[in-house]
Design a protein around this motif. Structure first.
Motif, PDB file in Angstrom:
ATOM      1  N   GLN A   1      37.040  35.148  50.944  1.00  0.00           N
ATOM      2  CA  GLN A   1      36.608  33.740  50.524  1.00  0.00           C
ATOM      3  C   GLN A   1      36.999  33.490  49.182  1.00  0.00           C
ATOM      4  O   GLN A   1      37.624  32.420  49.133  1.00  0.00           O
ATOM      5  CB  GLN A   1      35.366  33.530  50.760  1.00  0.00           C
ATOM      6  N   ILE A   2      36.852  34.387  48.327  1.00  0.00           N
ATOM      7  CA  ILE A   2      37.419  34.087  47.047  1.00  0.00           C
ATOM      8  C   ILE A   2      38.896  34.192  46.792  1.00  0.00           C
ATOM      9  O   ILE A   2      39.374  33.271  46.220  1.00  0.00           O
ATOM     10  CB  ILE A   2      36.841  35.342  46.079  1.00  0.00           C
ATOM     11  N   ILE A   3      39.766  34.801  47.648  1.00  0.00           N
ATOM     12  CA  ILE A   3      41.117  34.798  47.740  1.00  0.00           C
ATOM     13  C   ILE A   3      41.514  33.491  48.208  1.00  0.00           C
ATOM     14  O   ILE A   3      42.354  32.706  47.623  1.00  0.00           O
ATOM     15  CB  ILE A   3      41.688  35.951  48.659  1.00  0.00           C
ATOM     16  N   ASP A   4      41.099  32.987  49.199  1.00  0.00           N
ATOM     17  CA  ASP A   4      41.228  31.654  49.896  1.00  0.00           C
ATOM     18  C   ASP A   4      40.965  30.564  49.091  1.00  0.00           C
ATOM     19  O   ASP A   4      41.631  29.615  48.916  1.00  0.00           O
ATOM     20  CB  ASP A   4      40.501  31.495  51.324  1.00  0.00           C
ATOM     21  N   GLY A   5      39.684  30.898  48.000  1.00  0.00           N
ATOM     22  CA  GLY A   5      39.116  29.563  47.256  1.00  0.00           C
ATOM     23  C   GLY A   5      40.261  29.380  46.071  1.00  0.00           C
ATOM     24  O   GLY A   5      40.418  28.562  45.730  1.00  0.00           O
ATOM     25  N   CYS A   6      40.671  30.571  45.570  1.00  0.00           N
ATOM     26  CA  CYS A   6      41.445  30.591  44.320  1.00  0.00           C
ATOM     27  C   CYS A   6      42.879  29.848  44.799  1.00  0.00           C
ATOM     28  O   CYS A   6      43.330  29.028  44.062  1.00  0.00           O
ATOM     29  CB  CYS A   6      41.767  31.781  44.000  1.00  0.00           C
ATOM     30  N   ALA A   7      43.458  30.386  46.048  1.00  0.00           N
ATOM     31  CA  ALA A   7      44.510  29.245  46.556  1.00  0.00           C
ATOM     32  C   ALA A   7      44.385  27.931  46.904  1.00  0.00           C
ATOM     33  O   ALA A   7      45.168  27.058  46.273  1.00  0.00           O
ATOM     34  CB  ALA A   7      45.089  30.232  47.787  1.00  0.00           C
ATOM     35  N   ARG A   8      43.240  27.782  47.356  1.00  0.00           N
ATOM     36  CA  ARG A   8      42.799  26.088  47.608  1.00  0.00           C
ATOM     37  C   ARG A   8      42.789  25.694  46.176  1.00  0.00           C
ATOM     38  O   ARG A   8      43.247  24.184  46.405  1.00  0.00           O
ATOM     39  CB  ARG A   8      41.746  26.401  48.255  1.00  0.00           C
ATOM     40  N   HIS A   9      42.266  26.070  45.405  1.00  0.00           N
ATOM     41  CA  HIS A   9      42.265  25.361  43.930  1.00  0.00           C
ATOM     42  C   HIS A   9      43.335  25.635  43.117  1.00  0.00           C
ATOM     43  O   HIS A   9      43.230  24.877  42.100  1.00  0.00           O
ATOM     44  CB  HIS A   9      40.793  25.917  43.319  1.00  0.00           C
TER      45      HIS A   9
ATOM     46  N   ILE B   1      44.939  28.278  41.804  1.00  0.00           N
ATOM     47  CA  ILE B   1      44.457  29.269  40.839  1.00  0.00           C
ATOM     48  C   ILE B   1      45.288  30.283  41.035  1.00  0.00           C
ATOM     49  O   ILE B   1      45.338  30.880  42.361  1.00  0.00           O
ATOM     50  CB  ILE B   1      42.911  29.751  40.646  1.00  0.00           C
ATOM     51  N   HIS B   2      46.177  30.843  40.186  1.00  0.00           N
ATOM     52  CA  HIS B   2      47.177  31.886  40.622  1.00  0.00           C
ATOM     53  C   HIS B   2      47.180  33.213  40.493  1.00  0.00           C
ATOM     54  O   HIS B   2      47.882  34.157  40.841  1.00  0.00           O
ATOM     55  CB  HIS B   2      48.563  31.521  39.813  1.00  0.00           C
ATOM     56  N   GLY B   3      46.133  33.578  39.748  1.00  0.00           N
ATOM     57  CA  GLY B   3      45.699  34.925  39.218  1.00  0.00           C
ATOM     58  C   GLY B   3      44.094  35.364  39.874  1.00  0.00           C
ATOM     59  O   GLY B   3      43.291  34.616  39.823  1.00  0.00           O
ATOM     60  N   ILE B   4      44.064  36.589  40.370  1.00  0.00           N
ATOM     61  CA  ILE B   4      42.707  37.104  40.863  1.00  0.00           C
ATOM     62  C   ILE B   4      42.493  38.491  40.396  1.00  0.00           C
ATOM     63  O   ILE B   4      43.775  39.314  40.341  1.00  0.00           O
ATOM     64  CB  ILE B   4      42.722  36.944  42.337  1.00  0.00           C
ATOM     65  N   SER B   5      41.364  38.805  39.961  1.00  0.00           N
ATOM     66  CA  SER B   5      41.174  40.263  39.588  1.00  0.00           C
ATOM     67  C   SER B   5      39.945  41.057  40.446  1.00  0.00           C
ATOM     68  O   SER B   5      38.810  40.541  40.123  1.00  0.00           O
ATOM     69  CB  SER B   5      41.021  40.491  38.030  1.00  0.00           C
ATOM     70  N   PRO B   6      40.228  41.471  41.220  1.00  0.00           N
ATOM     71  CA  PRO B   6      39.214  42.035  42.489  1.00  0.00           C
ATOM     72  C   PRO B   6      38.504  43.461  41.844  1.00  0.00           C
ATOM     73  O   PRO B   6      39.130  44.054  41.135  1.00  0.00           O
ATOM     74  CB  PRO B   6      39.747  42.396  43.795  1.00  0.00           C
ATOM     75  N   TRP B   7      37.350  43.455  42.305  1.00  0.00           N
ATOM     76  CA  TRP B   7      36.540  44.917  41.929  1.00  0.00           C
ATOM     77  C   TRP B   7      36.622  45.772  43.277  1.00  0.00           C
ATOM     78  O   TRP B   7      36.702  45.288  44.249  1.00  0.00           O
ATOM     79  CB  TRP B   7      34.963  44.314  41.883  1.00  0.00           C
ATOM     80  N   ARG B   8      36.504  47.119  42.899  1.00  0.00           N
ATOM     81  CA  ARG B   8      36.884  48.015  44.014  1.00  0.00           C
ATOM     82  C   ARG B   8      35.651  47.872  45.136  1.00  0.00           C
ATOM     83  O   ARG B   8      36.194  47.936  46.221  1.00  0.00           O
ATOM     84  CB  ARG B   8      36.839  49.343  43.367  1.00  0.00           C
ATOM     85  N   ASP B   9      34.383  47.780  44.906  1.00  0.00           N
ATOM     86  CA  ASP B   9      33.654  47.569  46.227  1.00  0.00           C
ATOM     87  C   ASP B   9      33.780  46.413  46.919  1.00  0.00           C
ATOM     88  O   ASP B   9      33.719  46.545  48.185  1.00  0.00           O
ATOM     89  CB  ASP B   9      31.984  47.387  45.487  1.00  0.00           C
ATOM     90  N   GLN B  10      34.484  45.323  46.237  1.00  0.00           N
ATOM     91  CA  GLN B  10      34.685  44.193  47.313  1.00  0.00           C
ATOM     92  C   GLN B  10      35.884  44.404  47.981  1.00  0.00           C
ATOM     93  O   GLN B  10      36.080  44.083  49.299  1.00  0.00           O
ATOM     94  CB  GLN B  10      35.021  42.852  46.290  1.00  0.00           C
ATOM     95  N   VAL B  11      36.880  45.100  47.460  1.00  0.00           N
ATOM     96  CA  VAL B  11      38.197  45.484  48.291  1.00  0.00           C
ATOM     97  C   VAL B  11      37.866  46.512  49.392  1.00  0.00           C
ATOM     98  O   VAL B  11      38.416  46.144  50.400  1.00  0.00           O
ATOM     99  CB  VAL B  11      39.096  46.224  47.255  1.00  0.00           C
ATOM    100  N   GLN B  12      36.866  47.468  48.949  1.00  0.00           N
ATOM    101  CA  GLN B  12      36.499  48.321  50.032  1.00  0.00           C
ATOM    102  C   GLN B  12      35.741  47.735  51.260  1.00  0.00           C
ATOM    103  O   GLN B  12      35.970  48.011  52.334  1.00  0.00           O
ATOM    104  CB  GLN B  12      35.596  49.552  49.428  1.00  0.00           C
ATOM    105  N   ALA B  13      35.169  46.771  50.999  1.00  0.00           N
ATOM    106  CA  ALA B  13      34.426  45.962  51.953  1.00  0.00           C
ATOM    107  C   ALA B  13      35.150  45.042  52.925  1.00  0.00           C
ATOM    108  O   ALA B  13      35.173  45.136  54.002  1.00  0.00           O
ATOM    109  CB  ALA B  13      33.259  45.051  51.269  1.00  0.00           C
ATOM    110  N   LEU B  14      36.296  44.678  52.253  1.00  0.00           N
ATOM    111  CA  LEU B  14      37.300  43.973  53.058  1.00  0.00           C
ATOM    112  C   LEU B  14      38.299  45.020  53.819  1.00  0.00           C
ATOM    113  O   LEU B  14      38.899  44.737  54.926  1.00  0.00           O
ATOM    114  CB  LEU B  14      38.061  42.820  52.152  1.00  0.00           C
ATOM    115  N   GLY B  15      38.738  46.199  53.085  1.00  0.00           N
ATOM    116  CA  GLY B  15      39.429  46.919  53.331  1.00  0.00           C
ATOM    117  C   GLY B  15      40.891  46.531  52.466  1.00  0.00           C
ATOM    118  O   GLY B  15      41.124  45.389  52.269  1.00  0.00           O
TER     119      GLY B  15
END
Length: 277
Positions: free
Chosen positions: A24-32, A34-48
């Motif tokens: 949802q954060i990825i989609d939200g950044c794109a929708r608004h 915003i061109h950059g994102i910095s994810p946390w490892r636990d969130q990446v692991q939850a999504l894959g």
């Protein structure tokens, strides 16, 4: 360089972690826009990892940093080995996401230790070993000094001067700094150490604000413009050294921004970045 480039706004996913999943954060950044994102490892692991990378690439977002590696000190050789193994995995994940750097929160005193100099030596040793893995792979490591209030439990590297010293000791290749205004704004040597770092070492720039009063040292960061940090001066200082990377919003805010509508948070980030950064 008077006004910030809106194309360089990035969102650290901690800013929205209580409201949205990573997809949802990825989609939200794109929708608004915003061109950059910095994810946390636990969130990446939850999504894959593969799915996170696919979604980020599909929206053409730049991964401005990967959070986080580090936590080097340990009471035993086995603890330190496990930490190093995990850091190597973090490097691999950052490479898969094509991140600009792996951000390192280096760790504090292990267990019940009171040996702060010893913990800092363990950090240097851990960094040296990790660099042997990260340098050939081409993943830059960004040491993030944390405010001294975190010296015991999160990071015994607390100033840009200490981080610069580590770069001097271990070499600039693939090693530099993440300058977080929340952690460094108070330092009387701040601007001199930014100049000392120069273009090569300045790998990331994180923004938020310091509230007065601050009710919780971890989870009461302010939105840009709501506190006492001269963010624009700091942004100009890193850019004066040649930094042309993103301005990454990283806000932990249990009582305020984590309780707001995430679309409102993103719009506010854009507006405050323009006005106060």
């Amino acid at each position: 360089m008077n006004e910030p480039d809106g194309q360089l706004l990035s969102i650290n996913t901690a800013t929205l972690r209580r409201q949205w999943r990573l997809d949802q954060i990825i989609d939200g950044c794109a929708r608004h826009g915003i061109h950059g994102i910095s994810p946390w490892r636990d969130q990446v692991q939850a999504l894959g990892l593969n799915e996170a990378g696919r979604r980020i690439r599909s929206h053409q977002l730049k991964v401005t940093g990967y959070c986080r590696g580090g936590m080097f000190p340990g009471n035993t050789a086995e603890e330190r080995r496990l930490a190093l193994d995990d850091n190597r995995r973090a490097v691999d994940e950052a490479l898969e996401l094509n991140a600009s750097c792996l951000v390192l929160v280096v760790g504090g005193l292990p267990g019940s230790s009171k040996d702060l100099p010893g913990a800092r030596l363990q950090v240097m040793d851990g960094l040296a070993e990790l660099l042997e893995y990260a340098r050939p792979a081409g993943m830059p490591l960004a040491i993030e000094p944390l405010h001294p209030m975190y010296a015991a439990d999160r990071a015994c590297v607390n100033t840009l001067e200490q981080a610069n010293d580590l770069c001097d000791e271990l070499g600039d290749e693939g090693l530099g700094l993440a300058v977080d205004v929340y952690h460094t704004w108070w330092d009387p040597k701040l601007f001199g150490q930014i100049e000392r770092a120069g273009k090569k070492r300045l790998l990331a720039f994180h923004i938020c604000d310091w509230l007065v009063p601050t009710r919780d040292i971890l989870e009461d960061r302010g939105m840009m413009g709501d506190g006492v940090i001269d963010i624009r001066r700091m942004r100009r200082a890193v850019e004066a050294q040649g930094y042309r990377g993103f301005h990454e919003v990283e806000i932990f805010s249990e009582k305020n921004w984590w309780r707001r509508d995430p679309d409102e948070v993103l719009e506010t980030c854009k507006e405050r970045h323009r006005r106060h950064c």
